[in-house]
Design an enzyme around this catalytic site. Structure first.
Site, PDB file in Angstrom:
ATOM      1  CE  LYS A 107      12.826  33.897  43.602  1.00  0.00           C
ATOM      2  NZ  LYS A 107      12.715  32.811  42.623  1.00  0.00           N
TER       3      LYS A 107
ATOM      4  CB  SER B 135      13.431  34.710  39.529  1.00  0.00           C
ATOM      5  OG  SER B 135      13.888  33.468  40.008  1.00  0.00           O
TER       6      SER B 135
END
Lengths: 146, 432
Positions: free
Chosen positions: A106, A67
């Site tokens: 993230k 991701s």
């Protein structure tokens, strides 16, 4: 030769009737092989101070998934996390996502009082963090094996 | 001079939760290897009705199940490392830190013109942020008063925020009047009962007793305690009143040693000494810390410092059993060809030795002691715990199947570090 004690710096001794000259050392060091090089520090490069300037609050984590692949963070990489560093806009952070009951890494984006977690993968969308999500630490290094 | 006592709330469970933040508000316990006694619990678990520390978990099966208490096998390697980090964090504030046990430390606060309560909060916040560990802090002019302050800090956490300083005479008197005599640090049951019979109910009344009485009946130790509670510091860093939760020794060798056998002998001697102490305080140990070091002043020698933790298959106070496992640890860290200055051993994860036998032999006839003697003999012959673990064996399956695995050693093994599934959010995004 190993029988030669400290000082005099320049000395002779009898051995099989031969005269031996012992290498000279200015500070009266034991003139053995290791003594000769005693002022030369034989070191290797220790990466620890660079990678973890603050060991007591530093942790290692392994990242699974892609991701964050477009921001140099690949599947299987090890990241170094320093928990002493405060939340910082634009940094990669480790967060516990309460609803998913799991970890994620993230990029953090703070806008208008909201906290977004931004992936680096065209297939994924940003996630708006909730009050239940737990910020764990900031990523300071990515260790990637080529 | 002021001191601070910093201790980690529900230490072992809190250390587990650092890596499972989603469980922070859940009750959690750590069970001893082998017999499944509760050796650690967080506050939420301790407050459950019917909860009993050091009891075998199967006795409380219903309570544990009903409240979904998380169970952990001990992970001493993790606890010791987190404890080391805890001490390092405190060292950022002062280098006068005394590690009192695996989860408690005394600090020497040699600072002037500082609001000590505010300073305590700074320390507390740092430990919380940097290690995710909740701590309580008691600040006072003596160690014994620090203990009292720390109790207040935790008991009234809503008001204190986890930090309490006894920094005025008024606060000292109020605190001591609040503290029941049996909860005073270093006052054992026998003394407490005797004092209660005399009408001494709280710590303040104790400090009002005449010196001569205290000296006569409680020796110089009691006298020191009295003075400490009056705010006169008698114990320097490294002196205490109570048996520590950790028993250790590390002495420098007379000469530098390179021989494995000699170092092993030293380590075994230390184990023997510590095991004796352990048995005298009627405790058993769950794990052994061992470390080995060279002389750092001899810069011409190759330097080495290493330590390890050996978790025992069953908690024990048996000298031979402890020696055997200490040796395993030594084998792990011993490096050939170095000049060693010191070996240190430390017994950790201590808890009372009677928790299993107690429930097994309770209500038994007076021959009870004979039975125990036989067990002791058997244990001496084989291994401590041989008989004990069998003694609760028939109940074992009740809890064993539910016992969670030991958590990964997140901070000391590269192949066990925290796994971040960066895709935990992926499904959610794709479907939305």
């Amino acid at each position: 030769m190993s029988d030669v004690k400290k000082k005099p710096a320049f000395s002779f001794f009898q051995s099989n009737g031969e005269e031996l000259i012992v290498p000279y050392s200015d500070n009266g060091l034991n003139a053995t092989f290791s003594g000769l090089f005693s002022d030369v520090a034989i070191e290797w490069i220790d990466l620890s101070p660079l990678l973890m300037p603050r060991p007591s609050s530093t942790f290692f984590c392994r990242v699974n998934g892609d991701s964050m692949k477009d921001e140099r963070l690949q599947d299987g990489d090890i990241v170094i996390v320093d928990k002493s560093l405060p939340l910082q806009d634009g940094k990669k952070v480790i967060v516990w996502i309460a609803q998913e009951n799991g970890w994620t890494v993230k990029r953090l984006s703070m806008k208008d009082g909201l906290i977004w977690l931004i992936p680096a993968n065209e297939n994924l969308k940003p996630y708006l963090a909730t009050a239940d999500d737990i910020y764990w630490g900031i990523v300071t290094w990515i260790l990637h094996k080529e | 001079m002021m001191y601070a006592l910093v201790d980690i709330n529900g230490a072992f469970v809190s250390m587990e939760y650092v890596f499972r933040p989603g469980d922070r508000n859940k009750p959690g316990i750590v069970l001893s290897n082998g017999d499944g006694c509760i050796i650690a619990a967080n506050k939420i678990a301790k407050n459950l009705p019917g909860f009993q520390m050091y009891a075998p978990a199967f006795q409380m099966e219903e309570v544990l199940k009903q409240h979904k208490v998380l169970r952990f096998s001990p992970n001493f390697e993790l606890y010791v490392d987190m404890s080391r980090r805890f001490i390092s964090e405190l060292n950022h504030f002062t280098d006068r830190v005394e590690m009192y046990s695996i989860d408690e430390a005394f600090l020497d606060l040699d600072i002037k013109d500082v609001d000590l309560t505010a300073y305590g909060h700074t320390i507390r916040k740092a430990i919380q942020q940097n290690l995710d560990l909740p701590v309580g802090i008691g600040i006072a002019a003596s160690k014994a008063l620090c203990k009292v302050a720390s109790k207040i800090a935790k008991k009234f956490i809503d008001r204190t925020g986890g930090v309490y300083a006894i920094d005025t005479e008024e606060k000292r008197v109020k605190a001591l009047k609040w503290l029941p005599i049996k909860d005073v640090w270093g006052i054992g049951n026998a003394h407490a009962n005797r004092l209660i019979n005399m009408g001494i109910k709280n710590a303040y009344q104790f400090t009002e007793l005449p010196d001569s009485w205290v000296l006569k009946n409680m020796t110089v130790v009691g006298m020191r305690l009295k003075q400490e509670l009056q705010g006169i510091s008698c114990l320097d860093i490294n002196q205490t009143f109570e048996p520590k939760k950790e028993i250790g020794t590390a002495k420098a060798f007379g000469t530098l040693l390179t021989d494995y056998e000699l170092i092993k002998e030293a380590a075994c001697n230390y184990i023997d000494y510590c095991a004796g102490k352990l048995r005298r305080q009627h405790s058993v140990a769950s794990a052994i810390k061992i470390h080995l070091e060279t002389n750092s002043f001899r810069t011409q020698d190759e330097q080495y410092y290493n330590g390890t933790v050996v978790t025992l298959p069953v908690a024990s106070s048996d000298t031979n059993f402890l020696m055997k496992h200490a040796q395993q640890g030594l084998d792990r860290i011993f490096k050939q060809g170095l000049k060693y200055k010191r070996v240190g051993v430390s017994l950790i994860g201590l808890f009372p030795d009677n928790c299993v036998q107690q429930n097994l032999f309770v209500n038994l006839n007076p021959k009870h002691t004979d039975v125990q003697k036989v067990i002791d003999k058997l244990n001496m012959k084989y291994e401590q715990g041989t008989v004990r673990s069998a003694s609760c064996g028939y109940n074992k399956q009740h809890w064993e199947s539910k016992l969670e695995m030991r958590s990964p050693r997140y901070t000391t093994r590269l192949n066990e570090i925290l796994n971040i599934g960066s895709d935990v959010l992926q499904l959610r995004h794709q479907s939305s």
